[in-house]
Design an enzyme around this catalytic site. Structure first.
Site, PDB file in Angstrom:
ATOM      1  CB  CYS A 217     -12.486  -3.557 -33.975  1.00 42.02           C
ATOM      2  SG  CYS A 217     -14.045  -3.269 -33.266  1.00 42.02           S
TER       3      CYS A 217
ATOM      4  CB  CYS B 192     -23.796 -19.548   9.584  1.00 39.13           C
ATOM      5  SG  CYS B 192     -25.791 -19.526  10.522  1.00 39.13           S
TER       6      CYS B 192
ATOM      7  CB  CYS C 245     -24.564 -22.146  13.959  1.00 38.79           C
ATOM      8  SG  CYS C 245     -24.256 -22.377  12.222  1.00 38.79           S
TER       9      CYS C 245
ATOM     10  CB  CYS D  18     -26.764 -22.277   7.482  1.00 38.84           C
ATOM     11  SG  CYS D  18     -25.487 -22.678   8.840  1.00 38.84           S
TER      12      CYS D  18
ATOM     13  CB  CYS E  69     -28.580 -23.416  10.654  1.00 40.39           C
ATOM     14  SG  CYS E  69     -27.738 -22.340  11.849  1.00 40.39           S
TER      15      CYS E  69
ATOM     16  CG  HIS F  77     -12.460   0.990 -33.007  1.00 38.39           C
ATOM     17  ND1 HIS F  77     -12.538  -0.109 -33.885  1.00 38.39           N
ATOM     18  CD2 HIS F  77     -10.929   1.193 -32.791  1.00 38.39           C
ATOM     19  CE1 HIS F  77     -11.382  -0.286 -34.673  1.00 38.39           C
ATOM     20  NE2 HIS F  77     -10.530   0.453 -33.823  1.00 38.39           N
TER      21      HIS F  77
END
Length: 404
Positions: A72, A223, A226, A275, A278, A356
């Site tokens: 089905c 981030c 920063c 990051c 960073c 079903h």
């Protein structure tokens, strides 16, 4: 439908595509547009223009599919795809035979097209089509579906579209030579970066499946240390939406599901990526949005939740619009309204272990309910139930379909 008509239309469409490309100074390898977008659009225009001469004759499509042993899930998905008109016509015309790059025989596409031919036979001699051959070919390509146990319809849909695309890909297979170099600190406009990624995708993957079902998601990271923003772009063929939890078990809307999907998420150091500025893991926020909208958007309501010991099903009633679903608020800020109309629903009734699948599909005569072998008319007010599982929407306006 005479076999020659498809060939004549194909030739005309190919000539028009070549003319457009040359007149606009586009190179086949570098044009920032899928060749198939031109192809599909021109095919539609030609079919309309030549309607009186070589119209694609189809029946009502209101034909059931035989259940050949817990299939089905297959029947419901095939009915939904069968009512995706551009795909249906593409299969009935066997256009892939003129487009595909691979020299391999497109066995799965051939058998899928054969099922659609039976469902849309203008003579309508059969009230039920047997998908046994198609399912056999599919199981050979995807052994995971071997046997006769019940399967998940959305999972089947993903595997099916992926395998069909692989067989009829217009691009040659290129083996990846390793991790591609990443660019650091280079500032692009978001749209330019997204287009570059999409173009790179089309260099490897380009088919009618991509033309219709593929879109592009943007994942944006911010981030907290920063304030650097970074974006990644991924191709999708369906959106899997979480369903908000209600303590009272009340109704939720599709918009609430979309809001939860695109909601800003806070990531701690352990779960955040590096990051770029960073060069270390930091706390950040993540947000998902749609950068490129597909012609057909498949929305999966994630009703099944897997825990450590079991799988549970949500029976929350999710209401959804039949017309003018606006996904613009979930796209780029300047994209405006992006409207879709519903044309098919895959339903799941029952529990995890005793379920079903059925389908509701829209045709020229209205909505029809498909329950394996049976096909019965139904009204719009019968569509909204707590069994809706996968929704198929067709783009109804053209603004901002593709971000260029």
């Amino acid at each position: 439908m005479p076999g020659s008509s498809g060939v004549n239309v194909e030739g005309s469409c190919g000539a028009l595509c070549r003319t457009l490309v040359s007149q606009n100074g586009l190179q086949r390898e570098t044009a920032d547009i899928s060749q198939s977008v031109l192809y599909t659009s021109l095919m539609g225009l030609l079919l309309v223009a030549d309607n009186e001469k070589e119209a694609l004759a189809v029946g009502s499509g209101r034909v059931g599919l035989r259940n050949i042993g817990n299939t089905c899930f297959l029947n419901a998905v095939v009915q939904c795809l069968s009512h995706t008109r551009v795909l249906r016509n593409y299969c009935l015309l066997k256009s892939y035979k003129h487009e595909k790059f691979s020299k391999e025989e497109a066995k799965l596409m051939d058998s899928f097209s054969q099922v659609l031919s039976g469902l849309w036979d203008v003579r309508e001699g059969d009230t039920v089509v047997n998908p046994r051959q198609f399912y056999s070919v599919f199981k050979a390509a995807v052994p995971y579906f071997s046997g006769y146990s019940q399967q998940d319809a959305q999972e089947f849909l993903r595997f099916l579209l992926d395998k069909l695309h692989t067989e009829i890909n217009r691009r040659p297979y290129v083996k990846r030579t390793g991790k591609e170099p990443e660019q650091k600190y280079v500032r692009f406009r978001i749209s330019e970066e997204a287009n570059a990624m999409w173009k790179k995708h089309l260099e490897r993957d380009d088919s009618i499946i991509v033309d219709l079902f593929s879109g592009q998601l943007r994942s944006s990271l911010h981030c907290s240390v920063c304030s650097h923003y970074s974006n990644t772009f991924d191709v999708f063929c369906d959106l899997s939406l979480p369903i908000p939890k209600r303590s009272s078990g009340g109704e939720v809307t599709l918009q609430e599901c979309l809001d939860l999907f695109s909601q800003e998420e806070k990531l701690d150091k352990e779960n955040s990526p590096m990051c770029e500025r960073c060069n270390r893991r930091t706390e950040c926020t993540k947000r998902l949005s749609i950068q490129r909208f597909p012609q057909v958007i498949v929305i999966h309501l994630n009703r099944f939740t897997t825990s450590r010991w079991s799988i549970s099903k949500s029976t929350v009633y999710v209401s959804f619009p039949l017309k003018n679903l606006d996904l613009g608020p979930y796209g780029p800020v300047d994209c405006g309204s992006v409207l879709y109309d519903l044309y098919a629903i895959c339903n799941h009734a029952g529990t995890v272990n005793m379920g079903h699948y059925t389908a509701c599909c829209l045709d020229e005569s209205g909505w029809c309910f498909y329950n394996d072998s049976s096909a019965t008319p139904l009204t719009e007010n019968q569509l909204q139930t707590n069994q809706a599982y996968v929704l198929f929407y067709q783009r109804s306006n053209n603004t901002a379909t593709v971000r260029k």
